[in-house]
Write an enzyme that holds these catalytic residues in place. Structure first.
Site, short mmCIF file in Angstrom:
data_model
loop_
_atom_site.label_atom_id
_atom_site.label_comp_id
_atom_site.label_asym_id
_atom_site.label_seq_id
_atom_site.Cartn_x
_atom_site.Cartn_y
_atom_site.Cartn_z
N HIS A 17 0.60 -1.15 0.02
CA HIS A 17 -0.09 0.05 0.14
C HIS A 17 0.90 1.06 -0.12
O HIS A 17 0.78 2.16 -0.71
CB HIS A 17 -0.76 0.02 1.28
CG HIS A 17 -1.82 -0.90 1.28
ND1 HIS A 17 -1.88 -1.72 2.37
CD2 HIS A 17 -2.85 -1.61 0.29
CE1 HIS A 17 -3.00 -2.83 2.50
NE2 HIS A 17 -3.49 -2.40 1.31
N LYS A 41 -15.06 -7.52 5.00
CA LYS A 41 -14.00 -8.38 5.72
C LYS A 41 -14.15 -8.43 7.02
O LYS A 41 -14.55 -7.17 7.80
CB LYS A 41 -12.75 -7.96 5.15
CG LYS A 41 -12.41 -8.40 3.82
CD LYS A 41 -11.16 -7.95 3.37
CE LYS A 41 -10.75 -7.94 1.94
NZ LYS A 41 -9.85 -6.98 1.53
N ARG A 90 -1.88 -5.85 -8.50
CA ARG A 90 -0.86 -6.92 -8.20
C ARG A 90 -0.42 -7.86 -9.37
O ARG A 90 0.38 -8.18 -9.55
CB ARG A 90 -1.02 -7.58 -6.60
CG ARG A 90 -0.97 -6.71 -5.65
CD ARG A 90 -1.36 -7.33 -4.13
NE ARG A 90 -2.85 -7.48 -4.37
CZ ARG A 90 -3.69 -8.43 -3.74
NH1 ARG A 90 -2.79 -8.90 -2.68
NH2 ARG A 90 -4.92 -8.71 -3.91
N SER A 128 -2.79 -8.39 2.95
CA SER A 128 -2.80 -8.23 4.20
C SER A 128 -3.17 -9.54 4.89
O SER A 128 -2.64 -9.82 6.04
CB SER A 128 -3.93 -7.26 4.60
OG SER A 128 -3.35 -5.83 4.14
#
Ligand code: COA
Length: 168
Positions: A17, A41, A90, A128
């Site tokens: 990030h 989430k 990504r 993460s």
């Protein structure tokens, strides 16, 4: 003022990030990190903890702000007067989800662009969740997160003894 928002869950912030932010802050006058309050989430860190971790990580970035938002990302972008929603890509696997999200946001707010920056290769395989999983099993994760985030993860997993299946 050319402003972008950078939305996400940031549970927790990673060097991936921060790489996106470091580059984006040169492209825009101001970048507002937008922490989603009602992310789907289940997070390890509370909203306040995620905000504190981001504030510390970006303390040397004067044109980067940290905010929390609820509801639609495009509405928050409008409130900030943002021209763009910033996202990091990504891998090919991110593309379909990001494409769908960008098209939905474009339909909801035709005047706001989504801008993608490619993540640097050394961060292209991290997330993460992967970092939380590794940290919960006591693997070293210092290549992927700043020291204060690693400390916060250690507090959760070592001192508070949160089990590794709470990684999501
Ligand atoms: N390097 C490394 N990892 C990265 C990265 C980078 N540059 N960029 C993202 N990631 C990782 C994150 O760590 C995260 O990992 P995780 O899934 O293990 O938590 C994952 O990639 C993607 O998460 P993130 O970027 O935080 O986005 P998100 O998918 O959690 O959040 C929102 C998406 C908040 C932008 C989206 O849900 C949203 O807009 N919600 C508001 C409601 C709305 O407007 N919906 C759309 C219209 S209906």
């Amino acid at each position: 003022m050319r402003t972008a928002i950078y939305p996400g869950t940031f549970d927790p912030v990673t060097y991936g990030h921060l790489d996106i932010l470091t580059r984006a802050k040169e492209l825009f006058d101001e970048v507002t990190i937008a922490i989603a309050e009602d992310s789907e989430k289940k997070t390890l860190f509370t909203l306040e903890e995620r905000k504190e971790l981001l504030l510390e990580a970006t303390k040397d970035m004067p044109n980067v702000k940290v905010c929390v938002f609820e509801g639609l990302t495009v509405e928050f972008a409008r409130q900030c007067g943002a021209l763009a929603i910033l996202r990091g890509l990504r891998a090919l696997s991110d593309f379909e989800y990001e494409f769908q999200l960008a098209l939905m946001n474009k339909k909801l707010a035709p005047d706001i662009e989504t801008i993608f920056l490619m993540t640097q290769s050394q961060f292209s395989f991290i997330s993460s969740s992967a970092i939380k999983w590794a940290a919960s099993l006591h693997a070293g994760v210092s290549d992927f997160i700043p020291p204060h985030v690693e400390e916060a993860l250690m507090t959760k997993y070592v001192h508070l003894r949160i089990p590794s299946n709470s990684k999501d």
